[in-house]
Design a protein around this motif. Structure first.
Motif: not given
Length: 411
Positions: A145, A157, A244-245, A264, A267
Motif C-alpha cells: 500500500y 483499494e 482495506y475492504r 490491490y 479503481t
RNA sequence: GUGGCCGUAGCUCAGCUUGGUUAGAGCACCUGGUUGUGGUCCAGGAUGUCGCGGGUUCGAAUCCCGUCGGUCACCCCA
C-alpha cells in the motif's frame, strides 16, 4: 526493420523508461527502509519447483509455463512468479529463523496478451519467511500500500480475505460445494467443470458472480486460530492506517495460499486487468518443496500494470538539469572538464558529442528536456558562465563555482 | 485455447463504401531566417515493397480468399 519483439513482450524505451527507473528506485528504497534484504536468483528453475510449488492443478502450471529442455536433458521453466523460487532459495541457504527478502525482475507466462497482461512482465515483491505471526501479514500488506502511495497512485483499494488453513478449509469447501450444487442450473459450463476440481475458484467467475452473492463465506468457517490470526491482521492494519475492504469472494489462483489473501485493485482504471498487486500467506509451500514446515507471507506488485493504470509516460520527468553549450572549438576541452566537475557534484549534465553551432547545441538541449543550459564562452576567461533557465528563458552571468548549485536549484 | 476490431511515411491517421491521372495531412526530422541562444513563428527540404501471398479486372491501397502481425475481451492473474 524485420524484427519485432516477441509476442507479449515490450521494449521499454525513453521516455516511458524514465517512469520505470523512478518507480524501481522508489521500490528499492522502500523495501530497504522496511528491512527487506535483496534476494536475486535464477530466472529459470527446475520445472518441478513451479509444478509442485504453484500447484499442478493451476492454470499457470497447466497452460502458461515457458518450459524447455536444456542440452543436458533437464526440464527447466522460465519463472512464472517469484515466491516459489525465493522459498526454494531460503530452504537451500540453511538460514534459521525469520528472514525478510525483497526481489525484483521479469516473470514469464504464456498467455494471449492484452492490456495489462504480457508474456514477460515485471514484478517486485517481498517475502517474510519463517514466521506465522499476523504482524508479518499486516506489514506485507502495508508495504504494498505504501508503495502505491509513494508513487502517488491515484486510486487503489485493498481487498482482503482469509481462506483458512488445512484444519478449517475442508469444511468450508464442502459447504461451498453443496451450495454450488444447488445452484447448478445458474452456473456457466466452465464453472461446472471447475466445481469438480476446485470449487473455490468458481467464485472468481465473472459470469456466475451475480448469482453467487449469497454464497457461504470462508471467514464464517475459520477455525479459532485462523479467526484470531485474521482479526489481528485487521487490527494492525487499522493501527497503521491502511484502509482495506473485506472481500469474501477473493480467491487466488495459486495453490499455495493459506489463511491470508489480498489484492490491490486500481479503481477507475478501465482495463480488465486492474489488479496491480496481490499476495498472501503460504504456510504449506516449503513442505511442498520438500523442506521443513516454514511458514511465510508475501506479495507481488505488477509494475507494468501500475504504470499502465497510472497513465505515466515519463514525459514529464526531466532527465537533465543542465546542458553545457560550447561557444567555440578552443573551449571544448575546458568544457569537458567542467562537465565532469558538474556531474561529480551531483548535477545531471550533458553536452553534444561533437562541436556544432550554438543553435544546434541549444536544439539538442531542448530535445533532451534539459531544464537549464550553461554557455562556455569568452566569459570563461574571467571565470564566469552564462546560465539560462530553459523554461523561463531568463539568463544570468554567474561565477563558475556557482553553476552546480544553480543547476540543482533550477530543477 | 475462443471471439471482436485494426494493419497506408519514423509516429498518429485520412483515402477504401461508389476500383481509374504523380497516394495525402498533422506531428517529428533536416536547412535557412538569427556569424553566442533552444522551445514559439516564417520559408524550404527529405520520406512510402499502401503487412505479405494469391485471385477478380483493361486497371486494386480500394473488391474476394488466405496468411502473418498488432490490439481488446473471455479465461486466468501481476
Amino acid at each position: 526493420m524485420n524484427f519485432t519483439p516477441p509476442k507479449g513482450t515490450d521494449d521499454i524505451f525513453p521516455p516511458t523508461s524514465r517512469a520505470w527507473r523512478r518507480t524501481l528506485i522508489i521500490w528499492e528504497n522502500l523495501a530497504e527502509r522496511y528491512g527487506y534484504d535483496l534476494v536475486m536468483g535464477p530466472i529459470f528453475e527446475s520445472t518441478d519447483v513451479f509444478a509442485r510449488g504453484v500447484g499442478e492443478s493451476t492454470e499457470v502450471v497447466q497452460k502458461q509455463m515457458y518450459t524447455f529442455e536444456d542440452k543436458g536433458g533437464r526440464s527447466l521453466t522460465l519463472r512464472p512468479e517469484g515466491t516459489a523460487s525465493v522459498v526454494r532459495a531460503f530452504l537451500g541457504s540453511g538460514v534459521q529463523g525469520e528472514m525478510k527478502l525483497a526481489y525484483s525482475g521479469p516473470m514469464f507466462r504464456y498467455e494471449r496478451p492484452q492490456a495489462g497482461r504480457r508474456r514477460q512482465f515485471y514484478q517486485t515483491g517481498v517475502e517474510y519467511l519463517a514466521t506465522a505471526a499476523p504482524d508479518a501479514d499486516a506489514e506485507v500488506i502495508e508495504i504494498g500500500y505504501r508503495f502505491l502511495e509513494e508513487l502517488g497512485f491515484p486510486a487503489v483499494e485493498v481487498a482482503l480475505n482469509s481462506i483458512g488453513d488445512a484444519a478449517c478449509r475442508p469444511a468450508y469447501v464442502e459447504a461451498l460445494r453443496i451450495y454450488l450444487n444447488e445452484k447448478r442450473e445458474l452456473l456457466c459450463d466452465e464453472s461446472l467443470a471447475t466445481l469438480e476440481t476446485n470449487p473455490l475458484r468458481v467464485l472468481d467467475c465473472k459470469v456466475c458472480a451475480p448469482h453467487l452473492i449469497d454464497s457461504p463465506k470462508a471467514v464464517d468457517y475459520l477455525c479459532g486460530e485462523c479467526a484470531s490470526h485474521f482479526a489481528s491482521i485487521r487490527e494492525r492494519l487499522d493501527g497503521v492506517g491502511v484502509p482495506y475492504r473485506l472481500e469474501p469472494r477473493l480467491v487466488r489462483g495459486l495453490d499455495y495460499y493459506t489463511r491470508t489473501a489480498f489484492e490491490y485493485i486500481a479503481t477507475g482504471f478501465d482495463a480488465a486487468q486492474n489488479a496491480v498487486g496481490g499476495g498472501g500467506r503460504y504456510d504449506g509451500l516449503a513442505e511442498t518443496l520438500g523442506g521443513p514446515a516454514v511458514p511465510g507471507v508475501g506479495l507481488a506488485m505488477g509494475i507494468d500494470r501500475i504504470l499502465l493504470a497510472a497513465g505515466q509516460t515519463g514525459a514529464d520527468i526531466a532527465p537533465l538539469d543542465l546542458f553545457v553549450v560550447v561557444a567555440s572549438p578552443e573551449l571544448r576541452e575546458r568544457a569537458a572538464g567542467f562537465l565532469s566537475d558538474l556531474r561529480r557534484a551531483g548535477v545531471r549534465a550533458d553536452m553534444t558529442p561533437d562541436q556544432r553551432s550554438v543553435k544546434a547545441q541549444f536544439r539538442a538541449a531542448n530535445r533532451r528536456k534539459a531544464t537549464g543550459a550553461a554557455i562556455i564562452g569568452d566569459e570563461w576567461n574571467s571565470s564566469r558562465v552564462v546560465v539560462r533557465n530553459l523554461t523561463t528563458s531568463i539568463q544570468e552571468l554567474i561565477s563558475v563555482e556557482e553553476v552546480a548549485e544553480w543547476a540543482k536549484n533550477n530543477r
